[in-house]
Scaffold this active site. Structure first.
Site, PDB file in Angstrom:
ATOM      1  N   ARG A   1       0.840  -1.199   0.000  1.00  0.00           N
ATOM      2  CA  ARG A   1       0.000   0.000   0.000  1.00  0.00           C
ATOM      3  C   ARG A   1       0.876   1.250   0.000  1.00  0.00           C
ATOM      4  O   ARG A   1       0.602   2.221  -0.705  1.00  0.00           O
ATOM      5  CB  ARG A   1      -0.935  -0.013   1.205  1.00  0.00           C
ATOM      6  CG  ARG A   1      -2.073  -1.018   1.023  1.00  0.00           C
ATOM      7  CD  ARG A   1      -3.164  -0.839   2.064  1.00  0.00           C
ATOM      8  NE  ARG A   1      -2.875  -1.573   3.278  1.00  0.00           N
ATOM      9  CZ  ARG A   1      -3.438  -2.744   3.608  1.00  0.00           C
ATOM     10  NH1 ARG A   1      -4.322  -3.305   2.812  1.00  0.00           N
ATOM     11  NH2 ARG A   1      -3.132  -3.341   4.727  1.00  0.00           N
TER      12      ARG A   1
ATOM     13  N   PHE B   1     -11.536  -3.988  -6.358  1.00  0.00           N
ATOM     14  CA  PHE B   1     -11.533  -5.014  -5.296  1.00  0.00           C
ATOM     15  C   PHE B   1     -11.037  -4.344  -3.999  1.00  0.00           C
ATOM     16  O   PHE B   1     -10.108  -4.816  -3.360  1.00  0.00           O
ATOM     17  CB  PHE B   1     -10.641  -6.210  -5.651  1.00  0.00           C
ATOM     18  CG  PHE B   1     -10.931  -6.825  -6.994  1.00  0.00           C
ATOM     19  CD1 PHE B   1     -11.901  -7.822  -7.113  1.00  0.00           C
ATOM     20  CD2 PHE B   1     -10.256  -6.415  -8.133  1.00  0.00           C
ATOM     21  CE1 PHE B   1     -12.168  -8.398  -8.353  1.00  0.00           C
ATOM     22  CE2 PHE B   1     -10.522  -6.987  -9.368  1.00  0.00           C
ATOM     23  CZ  PHE B   1     -11.471  -7.981  -9.484  1.00  0.00           C
TER      24      PHE B   1
ATOM     25  N   ASP C   1     -16.130  -2.437  -5.484  1.00  0.00           N
ATOM     26  CA  ASP C   1     -16.211  -3.753  -4.831  1.00  0.00           C
ATOM     27  C   ASP C   1     -17.616  -4.294  -5.044  1.00  0.00           C
ATOM     28  O   ASP C   1     -18.574  -3.539  -5.177  1.00  0.00           O
ATOM     29  CB  ASP C   1     -15.892  -3.660  -3.335  1.00  0.00           C
ATOM     30  CG  ASP C   1     -15.390  -4.993  -2.770  1.00  0.00           C
ATOM     31  OD1 ASP C   1     -14.173  -5.136  -2.565  1.00  0.00           O
ATOM     32  OD2 ASP C   1     -16.217  -5.901  -2.545  1.00  0.00           O
ATOM     33  N   SER C   2     -17.731  -5.614  -5.051  1.00  0.00           N
ATOM     34  CA  SER C   2     -19.050  -6.219  -5.227  1.00  0.00           C
ATOM     35  C   SER C   2     -19.777  -6.373  -3.897  1.00  0.00           C
ATOM     36  O   SER C   2     -20.951  -6.725  -3.871  1.00  0.00           O
ATOM     37  CB  SER C   2     -18.910  -7.596  -5.899  1.00  0.00           C
ATOM     38  OG  SER C   2     -18.026  -8.395  -5.147  1.00  0.00           O
TER      39      SER C   2
ATOM     40  N   ASN D   1     -19.650  -5.732 -10.053  1.00  0.00           N
ATOM     41  CA  ASN D   1     -18.655  -6.699 -10.476  1.00  0.00           C
ATOM     42  C   ASN D   1     -17.509  -5.957 -11.165  1.00  0.00           C
ATOM     43  O   ASN D   1     -17.715  -5.260 -12.160  1.00  0.00           O
ATOM     44  CB  ASN D   1     -19.320  -7.689 -11.440  1.00  0.00           C
ATOM     45  CG  ASN D   1     -18.379  -8.797 -11.848  1.00  0.00           C
ATOM     46  OD1 ASN D   1     -17.153  -8.673 -11.740  1.00  0.00           O
ATOM     47  ND2 ASN D   1     -18.947  -9.880 -12.323  1.00  0.00           N
ATOM     48  N   ALA D   2     -16.318  -6.120 -10.648  1.00  0.00           N
ATOM     49  CA  ALA D   2     -15.182  -5.366 -11.170  1.00  0.00           C
ATOM     50  C   ALA D   2     -14.905  -5.703 -12.638  1.00  0.00           C
ATOM     51  O   ALA D   2     -14.473  -4.829 -13.392  1.00  0.00           O
ATOM     52  CB  ALA D   2     -13.941  -5.637 -10.326  1.00  0.00           C
TER      53      ALA D   2
ATOM     54  N   ASP E   1      -6.551  -5.795  -6.671  1.00  0.00           N
ATOM     55  CA  ASP E   1      -6.231  -6.707  -5.562  1.00  0.00           C
ATOM     56  C   ASP E   1      -7.390  -7.691  -5.359  1.00  0.00           C
ATOM     57  O   ASP E   1      -8.098  -7.634  -4.352  1.00  0.00           O
ATOM     58  CB  ASP E   1      -5.982  -5.885  -4.287  1.00  0.00           C
ATOM     59  CG  ASP E   1      -5.531  -6.757  -3.122  1.00  0.00           C
ATOM     60  OD1 ASP E   1      -5.010  -7.860  -3.363  1.00  0.00           O
ATOM     61  OD2 ASP E   1      -5.705  -6.331  -1.962  1.00  0.00           O
TER      62      ASP E   1
ATOM     63  N   CYS F   1      -3.360 -13.520  -5.051  1.00  0.00           N
ATOM     64  CA  CYS F   1      -3.121 -14.220  -3.781  1.00  0.00           C
ATOM     65  C   CYS F   1      -3.544 -15.676  -3.903  1.00  0.00           C
ATOM     66  O   CYS F   1      -3.890 -16.331  -2.930  1.00  0.00           O
ATOM     67  CB  CYS F   1      -3.820 -13.519  -2.615  1.00  0.00           C
ATOM     68  SG  CYS F   1      -5.584 -13.338  -2.815  1.00  0.00           S
TER      69      CYS F   1
END
Ligand code: SAH
Length: 397
Positions: free
Chosen positions: A214, A230, A252-253, A280-281, A301, A341
């Site tokens: 960050r 996200f 973000d969703s 939805n991104a 992310d 991730c």
């Protein structure tokens, strides 16, 4: 003590420094045992290799805790957690929010401990660890006297291992009173402050693994328009705005995630420069591109697109798609901070995916940095699984 005798050749992984034993590698199990208790692990010739908690239910049946003949008891846990604290103190990683114990990488496979202000948050990933929470709690009470302890188990791991996922305050003899209400803790991360309620939301309460990233992303934010896709709690956007970004769009969703992000933006005094958008991104990124919108800093992310090795190709298509869109949204000189991730997406594979996205998007980028999880989530060279977060900082040229 009961003893696992490995099949011939199955000791290779352990000898190479990796602590895992799969059920199919076990030739014989001798003596009295019960699930979750420590057993010895020996090679086919009976030579002692180590000692770890055994559970016949998951295919990953035993993770070695020690390679010497020592008792796995309360004192062992105190020694290991103290060593974890010493590493972080020496590396100047102590703050009021950090990971104290990262499972295999800290010699305690199956145990995660995060620190939030005075509080400790324990997460058990194996039945064995769930059985010894009192030892872990006693060690934490010794290292951090008076601090509350919360337990925040991962439901998926609990189901695989066959224990009840616990969430809540762990009564401690050192603290008077039994129950304690869950409470918000304000942590500081560089110039930002964040509200964390241990046990609510993702992880143990906060994405500590992105702390260093960050700051690195925010270093490119001044004067620029930022897209935090996200965003969850909006921690990337908070840092970018505090670093002087002209404005930020957070995607973000999850309405809960966005509600939390709004509180964090307000706490940091930057809400007036932020816009939050639910959706939805994948669609949102496509729409932003079609509308000709451009950004000086884009952060991608996403959650893990796969937890299974077999689904890695589908995951790769997902990563390629969002990165292609993210790259197209960059203004000249703009910077993309992009992450995966998913355990099964290695740094080299992620780079390959992003290379494909760059080619297809027609956007040439230079690699400013390769990124990984913060150093309070250490990586053991012999345990590749201890690295799960990989990322790239890319600049459009
Ligand atoms: N960047 C955050 C962590 C992100 S976690 C931080 O630093 O704290 C991943 C987030 O992606 C979650 O909040 C989840 O709600 C969101 N998400 C998952 N799938 C999504 C999708 N298809 N579109 C938009 N957001 C999504």
């Amino acid at each position: 003590m009961a003893k696992i005798v490995l099949k011939r050749g199955a000791e290779r992984r352990l000898r190479a420094g990796h602590p895992w034993v799969y059920r199919g590698e076990i030739g014989d199990l001798k003596g009295q045992w019960s699930a979750g208790e420590a057993v010895d692990v020996c090679d086919a010739g009976g030579r002692f290799l180590g000692r770890g908690f055994y559970n016949p239910r998951p295919s990953l049946a035993c993770r070695v805790l020690t390679r010497i003949d020592e008792p796995v008891d309360a004192a062992f846990f105190l020694r290991r957690l103290r060593a974890a604290l010493d590493y972080r103190a020496a590396a100047e990683l102590l703050s009021d929010a950090y990971r104290l114990c990262w499972s295999e990488a800290d010699g305690l496979p199956g145990l995660v401990v995060d620190r939030y202000g005075p509080a400790s948050a324990i997460q058990c990933l194996t039945l064995g660890m769930a059985c010894v929470v009192p030892w872990v709690a006693a060690a934490l009470a010794e290292l951090f006297p008076g601090g509350p302890i919360y337990r925040i188990d991962d439901p998926t791991a609990a189901r695989i291992e066959g224990f009840e996922a616990e969430r809540g305050y762990v009564p401690s003899p050192a603290l008077a009173g039994g129950e304690r209400p869950e409470e918000d803790i304000v942590i500081t991360e560089g110039p930002c402050r964040f509200l964390v309620r241990p046990g609510s939301g993702h992880k143990t309460g906060f994405y500590l693994d992105q702390r260093e990233n960050r700051a690195r992303a925010a270093a490119h934010a001044a004067g620029r328009r930022v897209l935090d896709a996200f965003c969850y709690t909006g921690a990337f956007a908070c840092h970018a705005l505090r670093a002087g970004a002209a404005g930020a769009l957070l995607l973000d969703s999850s309405p809960d995630g966005l509600a939390l992000a709004r509180r964090q933006l307000e706490l940091n005094g930057v809400a007036d420069r932020a816009e939050l958008r639910e959706g939805n991104a994948f669609d949102a990124l496509r729409r932003l591109d079609a509308a000709g919108e451009r950004f000086g800093l884009v952060v991608l992310d996403p959650p893990p697109f796969t937890r299974r090795k077999e689904a890695v190709d589908a995951a790769a298509r997902g990563y390629k798609e969002i990165n292609l869109r993210g790259l197209r949204l960059l203004e000249p000189g703009g910077v993309l901070a992009t992450f995966s991730c998913s355990h099964h997406v290695t740094p080299a594979f992620f780079e390959e995916i992003c290379r494909g996205a760059s080619g297809d998007a027609g956007v040439t980028v230079r690699v400013l940095a390769t990124l990984t999880q913060s150093r309070d989530h250490p990586v053991l060279l012999t345990v590749p699984e201890s690295r799960y977060l990989t990322g790239l900082l890319l600049q459009a040229v």
